[in-house]
Design an enzyme around this catalytic site. Structure first.
Site, PDB file in Angstrom:
ATOM      1  N   GLY A  54      -8.604   4.542   1.942  1.00 20.96           N
ATOM      2  CA  GLY A  54      -8.643   4.437   0.486  1.00 20.96           C
ATOM      3  C   GLY A  54      -8.036   5.644  -0.197  1.00 20.96           C
ATOM      4  N   CYS A  55      -7.311   6.445   0.572  1.00 20.66           N
ATOM      5  CA  CYS A  55      -6.716   7.658  -0.001  1.00 20.66           C
ATOM      6  C   CYS A  55      -5.205   7.528  -0.020  1.00 20.66           C
ATOM      7  CB  CYS A  55      -7.054   8.875   0.851  1.00 20.66           C
ATOM      8  SG  CYS A  55      -8.761   8.948   1.337  1.00 20.66           S
ATOM      9  N   GLN A  56      -4.592   8.023  -1.114  1.00 21.00           N
ATOM     10  CA  GLN A  56      -3.135   8.086  -1.134  1.00 21.00           C
ATOM     11  C   GLN A  56      -2.692   9.180  -0.171  1.00 21.00           C
ATOM     12  OE1 GLN A  56      -0.625   9.046  -4.697  1.00 21.00           O
ATOM     13  NE2 GLN A  56      -1.097   6.922  -5.175  1.00 21.00           N
TER      14      GLN A  56
END
Lengths: 143, 418
Positions: A54-56
């Site tokens: 869920g992290c860029q």
């Protein structure tokens, strides 16, 4: 680095430190500095098992139980994200699992980083917190 | 009043970005106490007051369900809704109205083509050809099709400048290609693909072509007959219109053989438990109550674009792109991703080793809205071996001063993170 004090006391210290800067730029520069100071996670731990989704940016957190306390190491390829990882580690690492599960982490709001907790920021701070707490929750019985 | 309204009155005679800017209320707002510099137009553009007014007017006094209603309101709504279709037909120079289908957007248009047209042409062992620069929306629907059909997706490689390697395209075409799905303009690189030539080559091999036009329609005049494409999908929200509405142009010869995609009201002629017969295109492909309000808003957006003049817009955006390219290139450590000869006003870049997320966060605090990340083009990011880019994308209301603000912002990012 393991700080002394309870979660509340450590969070309070962080709020005081950030309070020294009166604009966003100072706060972010300090956050970046904190990120740079966090030791890198050994490459062998940068695995799918330690990856926070869920992290860029890429984020890894490695939790460990020692003497009934939870210790965290972490890393990110983005510095602002790494600064946030470092803050969470500083507050939560070396604490009893029950305390970690119950921690409110309001200090992120107080230092002006609350919007990073929003899921739309895609930096995964929210999922990071969830992962840190889930590991602690799984070990609440062993304290 | 027709579907479009009299917004021409509001458009300045000579193209003046400052005046055009005044037509967009959102551009007047501040973020973090700073003027908003909105450079995320490739993701979605802001809306002119005329489009907003059109939606309000429709909901205030014109709303009713379309088709089949005998009462006045329904007839008026139907007339406006179908007049908007005529507007789109002219806008893309489609040969006829039944060839213009309303969709939710580009993604739905491509999915419709993949679901309904795909199985008629793609079978076991066949190849669907895409390019390496495609948006996920023009990859995944084809992968889904290939999975059910036992076919496979192959990608045309892209050069270091971000252009289709044409010889590779020709070589790949000689394989069992049954369909080509290609972006008109790359959302990440800005590359304008040589569509006309590619479509001609594909047709020479009997291969139909589906075009993802999401990034082209806001920047250039689209002529589907000149392109001779089989399908052309685009979205209203990237071209100053409402969200949730888009167009799939499809050649009549295909629509005749394609089965309906979704069943429901409006797409039928007669329904019986023994046998249901379908309505004619375009309605055969438009099941259920359509997005009437946004169709009308979209027609207003087309009026706006044509009122300003698509050629004038293109020329101005090219000036902005050239200036931004120059200003960013002079900053040490800035690396542009996508340096094709033919580009739309999209500028992807990296600043030294600084993570795009970090750069985007600082730019945001400076009031500059850019996009960071993989831009839904993960295969392309892998091709360039980068985690993502910072992408500034310009529209007709952006100014040279805003380009300067971006350049200053990038220098600030370097100071803070470099």
């Amino acid at each position: 680095m393991v700080a002394n004090g309870t979660i509340r006391e450590r969070a309070h210290d962080i709020v005081e430190e950030f309070g020294l800067f009166d604009d966003w730029m100072g706060k972010y520069e300090y956050l970046i500095e904190i990120g740079q100071a966090l030791p890198s996670l050994d490459n062998r731990y940068k695995t799918e098992a330690h990856r926070i989704h869920g992290c860029q940016a890429q984020v890894w957190v490695r939790p460990e139980m020692k003497n009934g306390l939870v210790f965290y190491e972490g890393d990110s390829d983005a510095l602002i994200t790494k600064g946030l990882v470092a803050l969470l580690i500083r507050v939560l690492s070396g604490q009893p699992p029950q305390e970690i599960v119950q921690a409110d982490l309001e200090f992120l709001d107080e230092i002006g980083m609350k919007d990073h907790l929003s899921s739309t920021r895609r930096n995964g701070l929210a999922s990071m917190v969830k992962q840190l707490k889930l590991f602690a929750l799984a070990h609440t019985g062993s304290a | 009043m027709n579907a479009t309204g009299a917004i021409q009155d509001h458009i300045p005679e000579k193209f003046d970005p400052a005046e055009v800017r005044n037509l967009f209320p959102a551009l007047a707002r501040e973020v973090y106490g700073k003027p908003l510099v909105y450079l995320d137009n490739a993701a979605s553009s802001q809306k002119p007051q005329a489009v907003i007014d059109r939606l309000v007017r429709y909901y205030s006094s014109e709303h009713s369900n379309v088709h089949r209603g005998v009462h006045l309101l329904s007839r008026e709504a139907t007339d406006a809704y179908e007049a908007a279709r005529k507007r789109v037909v002219a806008f893309i120079n489609a040969p006829s109205e039944p060839e213009v289908l309303y969709t939710r957007g580009t993604t739905e248009g491509i999915n419709l083509a993949a679901s309904s047209f795909g199985p008629l042409h793609v079978g076991k062992g066949d190849v669907v050809l895409v390019s390496h620069m495609e948006h996920h929306s023009n990859i995944v629907p084809w992968q889904m099709l290939c999975e059910t059909q036992g076919a496979r997706v192959r990608a045309i490689p892209v050069s270091d400048t971000g252009e289709i390697i044409y010889e590779e395209f020709e070589r790949l075409l000689s394989e069992r290609v049954r369909l080509l799905a290609i972006a008109h303009v790359s959302n990440t690189l800005g590359t304008i693909n040589p569509l006309k030539r590619m479509i001609r080559h594909a047709h020479d091999m009997g291969v139909p072509v589906v075009v993802d036009g999401a990034q082209a329609a806001p920047h250039m005049k689209i002529d589907v007959q000149e392109l001779d494409c089989d399908f052309y999908a685009f979205s209203s929200h990237k071209m100053f219109g409402p969200t949730g509405i888009g167009i799939l142009y499809a050649k009549a010869e295909h629509l005749e053989t394609m089965p309906p995609w979704q069943g429901g009201g409006d797409m039928i002629e007669t329904v019986a438990f023994e046998k249901t017969t379908y309505n004619d295109p375009p309605h055969k492909f438009e099941a259920g109550t359509p997005n009437i309000a946004d169709v009308l808003g979209f027609a207003s957006a087309i009026d706006f674009l044509e009122g300003v003049g698509q050629n004038r817009i293109a020329a101005y955006e090219q000036d902005l792109l050239a200036y931004a390219t120059e200003r960013l290139s002079e900053i040490e450590g800035v690396r542009l991703i996508g340096t094709a000869t033919d580009k739309a006003s999209v500028l992807s870049f990296l600043i030294g080793d600084i993570h795009p997320y970090d750069a985007g966060t600082i730019l945001d605090r400076l009031g500059i809205a850019v996009r960071t990340g993989h831009h839904c083009t993960q295969p392309l990011m892998r091709r360039f071996d980068i985690p993502g880019t910072v992408r500034a994308s310009f529209a007709l209301y952006n100014t040279f001063d805003e380009v300067d603000a971006l350049a200053a912002g990038v220098r600030r990012v370097k100071e803070m993170l470099g």
